[in-house]
Design a protein around this motif. Structure first.
Motif, PDB file in Angstrom:
ATOM      1  N   SER A   1       0.845  -1.178   0.000  1.00 39.21           N
ATOM      2  CA  SER A   1       0.000   0.000   0.000  1.00 39.21           C
ATOM      3  C   SER A   1       0.895   1.248   0.000  1.00 39.21           C
ATOM      4  N   PRO A   2       0.389   2.358  -0.617  1.00 36.54           N
ATOM      5  CA  PRO A   2       1.212   3.576  -0.695  1.00 36.54           C
ATOM      6  C   PRO A   2       1.350   4.217   0.690  1.00 36.54           C
ATOM      7  N   PRO A   3       2.410   4.979   0.864  1.00 36.48           N
ATOM      8  CA  PRO A   3       2.588   5.656   2.159  1.00 36.48           C
ATOM      9  C   PRO A   3       1.465   6.676   2.378  1.00 36.48           C
ATOM     10  N   PRO A   4       1.146   6.982   3.638  1.00 31.07           N
ATOM     11  CA  PRO A   4       0.078   7.963   3.899  1.00 31.07           C
ATOM     12  C   PRO A   4       0.492   9.345   3.405  1.00 31.07           C
ATOM     13  N   LEU A   5      -0.521  10.104   3.038  1.00 31.16           N
ATOM     14  CA  LEU A   5      -0.277  11.477   2.587  1.00 31.16           C
ATOM     15  C   LEU A   5       0.123  12.348   3.767  1.00 31.16           C
ATOM     16  N   PRO A   6       0.991  13.323   3.526  1.00 27.81           N
ATOM     17  CA  PRO A   6       1.360  14.237   4.623  1.00 27.81           C
ATOM     18  C   PRO A   6       0.147  15.112   4.978  1.00 27.81           C
ATOM     19  N   PRO A   7       0.109  15.638   6.196  1.00 27.11           N
ATOM     20  CA  PRO A   7      -1.008  16.513   6.563  1.00 27.11           C
ATOM     21  C   PRO A   7      -0.984  17.775   5.708  1.00 27.11           C
ATOM     22  N   PRO A   8      -2.144  18.406   5.527  1.00 24.03           N
ATOM     23  CA  PRO A   8      -2.174  19.632   4.715  1.00 24.03           C
ATOM     24  C   PRO A   8      -1.345  20.738   5.371  1.00 24.03           C
ATOM     25  N   SER A   9      -0.857  21.621   4.551  1.00 24.99           N
ATOM     26  CA  SER A   9      -0.087  22.754   5.068  1.00 24.99           C
ATOM     27  C   SER A   9      -1.014  23.687   5.830  1.00 24.99           C
ATOM     28  N   PRO A  10      -0.518  24.298   6.892  1.00 25.38           N
ATOM     29  CA  PRO A  10      -1.357  25.272   7.607  1.00 25.38           C
ATOM     30  C   PRO A  10      -1.554  26.507   6.731  1.00 25.38           C
ATOM     31  N   PRO A  11      -2.632  27.246   6.966  1.00 28.11           N
ATOM     32  CA  PRO A  11      -2.831  28.469   6.173  1.00 28.11           C
ATOM     33  C   PRO A  11      -1.718  29.465   6.467  1.00 28.11           C
ATOM     34  N   PRO A  12      -1.440  30.358   5.521  1.00 32.94           N
ATOM     35  CA  PRO A  12      -0.389  31.345   5.770  1.00 32.94           C
ATOM     36  C   PRO A  12      -0.791  32.241   6.940  1.00 32.94           C
ATOM     37  N   PRO A  13       0.184  32.801   7.624  1.00 32.09           N
ATOM     38  CA  PRO A  13      -0.154  33.685   8.742  1.00 32.09           C
ATOM     39  C   PRO A  13      -0.940  34.885   8.230  1.00 32.09           C
ATOM     40  N   GLN A  14      -1.826  35.364   9.063  1.00 37.48           N
ATOM     41  CA  GLN A  14      -2.674  36.502   8.689  1.00 37.48           C
ATOM     42  C   GLN A  14      -2.244  37.693   9.530  1.00 37.48           C
ATOM     43  N   TYR A  15      -2.122  38.854   8.899  1.00 40.83           N
ATOM     44  CA  TYR A  15      -1.758  40.067   9.620  1.00 40.83           C
ATOM     45  C   TYR A  15      -3.027  40.862   9.859  1.00 40.83           C
ATOM     46  N   SER A  16      -3.264  41.280  11.101  1.00 46.51           N
ATOM     47  CA  SER A  16      -4.478  42.030  11.444  1.00 46.51           C
ATOM     48  C   SER A  16      -4.119  43.395  12.005  1.00 46.51           C
ATOM     49  N   LEU A  17      -4.972  44.359  11.701  1.00 49.33           N
ATOM     50  CA  LEU A  17      -4.854  45.717  12.242  1.00 49.33           C
ATOM     51  C   LEU A  17      -6.225  46.131  12.731  1.00 49.33           C
ATOM     52  N   TYR A  18      -6.308  46.533  13.991  1.00 47.82           N
ATOM     53  CA  TYR A  18      -7.560  47.023  14.567  1.00 47.82           C
ATOM     54  C   TYR A  18      -7.450  48.537  14.633  1.00 47.82           C
ATOM     55  N   VAL A  19      -8.330  49.246  13.924  1.00 43.72           N
ATOM     56  CA  VAL A  19      -8.235  50.698  13.798  1.00 43.72           C
ATOM     57  C   VAL A  19      -9.259  51.362  14.711  1.00 43.72           C
ATOM     58  N   THR A  20      -8.757  52.174  15.641  1.00 43.56           N
ATOM     59  CA  THR A  20      -9.638  52.917  16.544  1.00 43.56           C
ATOM     60  C   THR A  20      -9.485  54.421  16.362  1.00 43.56           C
ATOM     61  N   SER A  21      -8.446  54.848  15.650  1.00 41.54           N
ATOM     62  CA  SER A  21      -8.150  56.260  15.474  1.00 41.54           C
ATOM     63  C   SER A  21      -7.783  56.528  14.016  1.00 41.54           C
ATOM     64  N   ALA A  22      -8.129  57.723  13.540  1.00 40.55           N
ATOM     65  CA  ALA A  22      -7.829  58.084  12.152  1.00 40.55           C
ATOM     66  C   ALA A  22      -6.454  58.724  12.003  1.00 40.55           C
ATOM     67  N   VAL A  23      -5.677  58.820  13.086  1.00 37.91           N
ATOM     68  CA  VAL A  23      -4.356  59.441  13.028  1.00 37.91           C
ATOM     69  C   VAL A  23      -3.467  58.645  12.074  1.00 37.91           C
ATOM     70  N   SER A  24      -2.923  59.328  11.071  1.00 35.68           N
ATOM     71  CA  SER A  24      -2.034  58.714  10.068  1.00 35.68           C
ATOM     72  C   SER A  24      -2.640  57.445   9.461  1.00 35.68           C
ATOM     73  N   LEU A  25      -3.936  57.461   9.235  1.00 37.26           N
ATOM     74  CA  LEU A  25      -4.636  56.259   8.803  1.00 37.26           C
ATOM     75  C   LEU A  25      -4.132  55.712   7.476  1.00 37.26           C
ATOM     76  N   VAL A  26      -4.033  56.537   6.448  1.00 32.94           N
ATOM     77  CA  VAL A  26      -3.632  56.040   5.132  1.00 32.94           C
ATOM     78  C   VAL A  26      -2.214  55.478   5.169  1.00 32.94           C
ATOM     79  N   SER A  27      -1.294  56.128   5.871  1.00 35.94           N
ATOM     80  CA  SER A  27       0.078  55.596   5.925  1.00 35.94           C
ATOM     81  C   SER A  27       0.106  54.273   6.688  1.00 35.94           C
TER      82      SER A  27
END
Length: 189
Positions: A1-27
């Motif tokens: 029988s063939p060897p078992p398949l490796p587990p799936p790769s984890p999803p790429p890391p996600q970067y989060s930003l929580y915005v509470t103020s508009a100071v320098s928002l666009v930058s």
């Protein structure tokens, strides 16, 4: 029988930003959108945020996927009277998702792919309202621009409300809430 398949790769890391103020928002947003190959989630708190200049997504945007989400009551509007779109999606941009926002500005899709869901496009936000007859609200000019304009690419609109869009002026007919010149648009209620 063939060897078992490796587990799936984890999803790429996600970067989060929580915005509470508009100071320098666009930058701060441009820094986040420059995260090379990472999916990015930006969450706006329950507040009104001024966008100082258009947010432009194109082939130079390094993030792999962009989600801009609002908590209940989160609103975005242009910081100054301007006929420029607030958000521009161009060819080569990563997928862009706008979720749960109150938007006082135009979204222009020139290429790429955008999903707008559970959001409201409005002519005015809180005390930034002005009569369209006397130069319109800060930013969005429904007498000149549709809320969503598609000149290329793909736009998916789900459960999107358009309020006070397409204001009638004596010299101009109503402007459509959504304008499609080229590309594809799907609208679901």
């Amino acid at each position: 029988s063939p060897p078992p398949l490796p587990p799936p790769s984890p999803p790429p890391p996600q970067y989060s930003l929580y915005v509470t103020s508009a100071v320098s928002l666009v930058s701060r947003l441009n820094y986040v959108f420059g995260r090379n190959g990472e999916p990015v989630v930006v969450i706006f708190a329950n507040n009104t945020f001024s966008i100082e200049s258009p947010l432009i997504f194109n082939s130079t945007t390094a993030a792999s996927d962009i989600e801009i989400r609002g908590e209940p009551g989160a609103a975005l509007h242009m910081a100054f009277r301007n006929d420029s779109p607030m958000i521009i999606v161009q060819k080569g941009a990563p997928p862009v998702h706008l979720l749960g926002l109150r938007i006082s500005g135009q979204v222009l899709v020139e290429g790429g792919w955008i999903e707008i869901a559970g959001s409201d496009f409005v002519n005015c936000v809180s005390n930034h309202c002005k009569d369209v007859e006397t130069n319109g609200p800060s930013g969005f000019r429904s007498d000149r621009m549709p809320a969503v304009a598609v000149t290329g690419g793909h736009a998916l609109l789900m459960d999107v409300q358009f309020r006070e869009v397409g204001y009638v002026r004596a010299a101009r007919p109503n402007v459509a809430a959504v304008s499609v010149m080229s590309g594809e648009v799907a609208i679901y209620r």
